[in-house]
Every structure is written in C-alpha cells, then in structure tokens.
Write a protein that holds these residues in place. Sequence first.
Motif, PDB file in Angstrom:
ATOM      1  N   VAL A 241      -5.504  73.617  63.663  1.00 50.90           N
ATOM      2  CA  VAL A 241      -5.853  75.049  63.694  1.00 50.90           C
ATOM      3  C   VAL A 241      -6.163  75.498  65.115  1.00 50.90           C
TER       4      VAL A 241
ATOM      5  N   GLU B  31      -4.431  82.032  59.317  1.00 51.49           N
ATOM      6  CA  GLU B  31      -5.645  82.586  59.923  1.00 51.49           C
ATOM      7  C   GLU B  31      -5.718  82.243  61.406  1.00 51.49           C
TER       8      GLU B  31
ATOM      9  N   TYR C 110      -8.456  69.984  62.192  1.00 52.86           N
ATOM     10  CA  TYR C 110      -9.166  70.769  63.206  1.00 52.86           C
ATOM     11  C   TYR C 110      -8.314  70.940  64.461  1.00 52.86           C
TER      12      TYR C 110
ATOM     13  N   THR D 110     -18.173  74.987  62.109  1.00 53.93           N
ATOM     14  CA  THR D 110     -18.295  76.303  61.467  1.00 53.93           C
ATOM     15  C   THR D 110     -17.615  77.435  62.237  1.00 53.93           C
TER      16      THR D 110
ATOM     17  N   PRO E 213     -10.635  78.831  61.281  1.00 55.26           N
ATOM     18  CA  PRO E 213      -9.558  79.214  60.361  1.00 55.26           C
ATOM     19  C   PRO E 213      -9.360  78.169  59.271  1.00 55.26           C
ATOM     20  N   SER E 214      -9.157  78.632  58.048  1.00 58.11           N
ATOM     21  CA  SER E 214      -8.941  77.706  56.933  1.00 58.11           C
ATOM     22  C   SER E 214      -7.464  77.477  56.681  1.00 58.11           C
ATOM     23  N   SER E 215      -6.610  78.133  57.458  1.00 61.13           N
ATOM     24  CA  SER E 215      -5.170  77.976  57.288  1.00 61.13           C
ATOM     25  C   SER E 215      -4.483  78.277  58.616  1.00 61.13           C
TER      26      SER E 215
END
Length: 324
Positions: A231, A298, A228, A267, A293-295
Amino acid sequence: MNDNSSRPLRLGTRRSKLAMAQSGQVAQAVQQLTGRPVELVEITTYGDVSRESLAQIGGTGVFVSALRDALLAGEIDFAVHSLKDLPTKQPEDLALAAIPPREDPRDVLVARDGLTFETLPEGSRIGTGSPRRMAQLNAWARELGKEIETVPIRGNIDTRIGFVTKGELDAVVLAAAGLSRIGRSAEVSQFLEPDAVLPAPGQGALAIECAMTNAPLAATLAELDDPYTRVAVTAERSLLAALEAGCSAPVGALADLSPSPDEQIVTEMRLRGVVGTTDGKTLVQLSITGPVPSSSEEAVAMGHELAAAMLDKGAAGLMGERAL
C-alpha cells in the motif's frame, strides 16, 4: 509454464551485481516456498548497455522491458525488478505477484574522508544520475548557504563509488537498499533523512512479476507479499502516475506507516511528495496523512489526492520529462 514440478523455476534477472544479489535472495525464498530449485536466467536490458543518461533515454522501463519480453515469451517463469524501475502502468498480461518487505528506502552519501553533506567543503562535486537527487541536493545546499556541483554519472555501484575513491568526485549519492543487499553498507558516510532528500517512489522495494496465465505460480509468489509495503509503494507510484511523470523525472515520494501508541498495529500513513527543478531553486513539497489504506484502490486515491495538491502549487512546470 510447464507444470513439471521437477523442472527448476527460471527467474529472470538483470546481470548487475546488485540485481543478481537481490534476485538470489528471492530465489532462496521461492525455493523454500515451493521445494523446487530456482535457476537465475541473466538478461541484458537496454538500460544496462546504453551509456546515455536515464533522462536522455527516457528512464521509464529501460531496465524492465527485456525481462517482460522474456516472461511473455515463456523463456522465464518469473522476474525480479527494483520496483522504482517499473513503469507505473501495469501490463494487463503480467501480474505483480508480490512486493516483499521493503528495505531502507533512504538515499545515502558515500563521501571522501567520511564527510557528511553538511561538512563537505564549498564547491564539492557530488555525483548522481538522478534529476530527483540533483534537485533536492541543490536545494539543501542553498539552505546551508554553500555551493555544490552535481555531476551526472552512470554505472553500477562499484563504478560510482570508484569516482570517490579515485578522487574524481567528492561524494556520490546511492540508495541505501542497494548497498545493503551487496554487503557494502559500511561505506556509507551519511544516511540522508527524507526530510532533506525524499527517495524515488518505490525505492528499497522489489517487485516479483509473472505471467497472468500462470495463476498457480502467481498464487505461490503472493505468499512473499507484504501488504504494508504494497500500500505504501502503491500510493507513491500513483502520485508519480498522476503527475504524469516518468521514473527519471525529478519526483520524490515516501509513504511512512505510523504505529499506534502501543505499537501493536499500524494506523496511519503519511505520504510526502516533492518535485523540483534540478538547480534546486524551485521545489514543490507537500504531504498528506490519513488512515492506512485497506486496499490498493484507497492507496491510489491517496496518491492522486497529493498529486492534485502539488499540481495546484505548480508542480507540472517543474518536470523536465512528462510520461505519455
């Protein structure tokens, strides 16, 4: 790196009290992970010895280059940096192996008599070496309808707080994380909320770096990574990069991660950015919100999206330093 597991791992660090404290915390964590002793190798950087302002010496990388040179020369096995000091472009031969959980990213006021920004008298002198802080403090003062003077200062935490205790300045602005890491949070007069003063991109986070050729160590260090935090700071730093601004430009950014209503999972992420003239007369401040973002890709895209919106609002004309 020599794979002899009996040899201590060499952690490169700047010599300041803060750098030694945060590197010591990482050293303990790595020692627990690996079962190997970790020794601190003190390295002096250009930013430590220069007395010029960060804007004059081109802030970007001045606290980092000597550590990176030592890594590439094999003099140390890994290095710990304050993430906000890292240039936004990562060298191909060095791995940003871990970004541990972030400390409080906010700025704080250390003022005489425990005063807050709102209660500082007219004409108060506030010390900071950061154009970003100057821009936002002056803008805030204008909103409050009072005059302040922002005074450029350099030096370590002791030196900066000393300007207040000796009566040379009414207040100084510092990073909350730095005071926390050296056990001096009790001296904070006021935590400056991001609605008033956005922190530097990556503020409060550490970066652990090693050579790309040392894959086993990089894999081990990666266990200290907080996804976390990674990102969030990636989005902030990509905003800085897309604005083509160096780390001493008057740019603030913060990515907030919002939990779901039951607070079980994160979320949403809101990314805020600000660019301003140091006199506080002109600020461009915008934000965007989207799914976490999951990457890293992103996160970078989110930073670029906000940067484009800020540039459309005239941000480019407000930055004194432009990164090449």
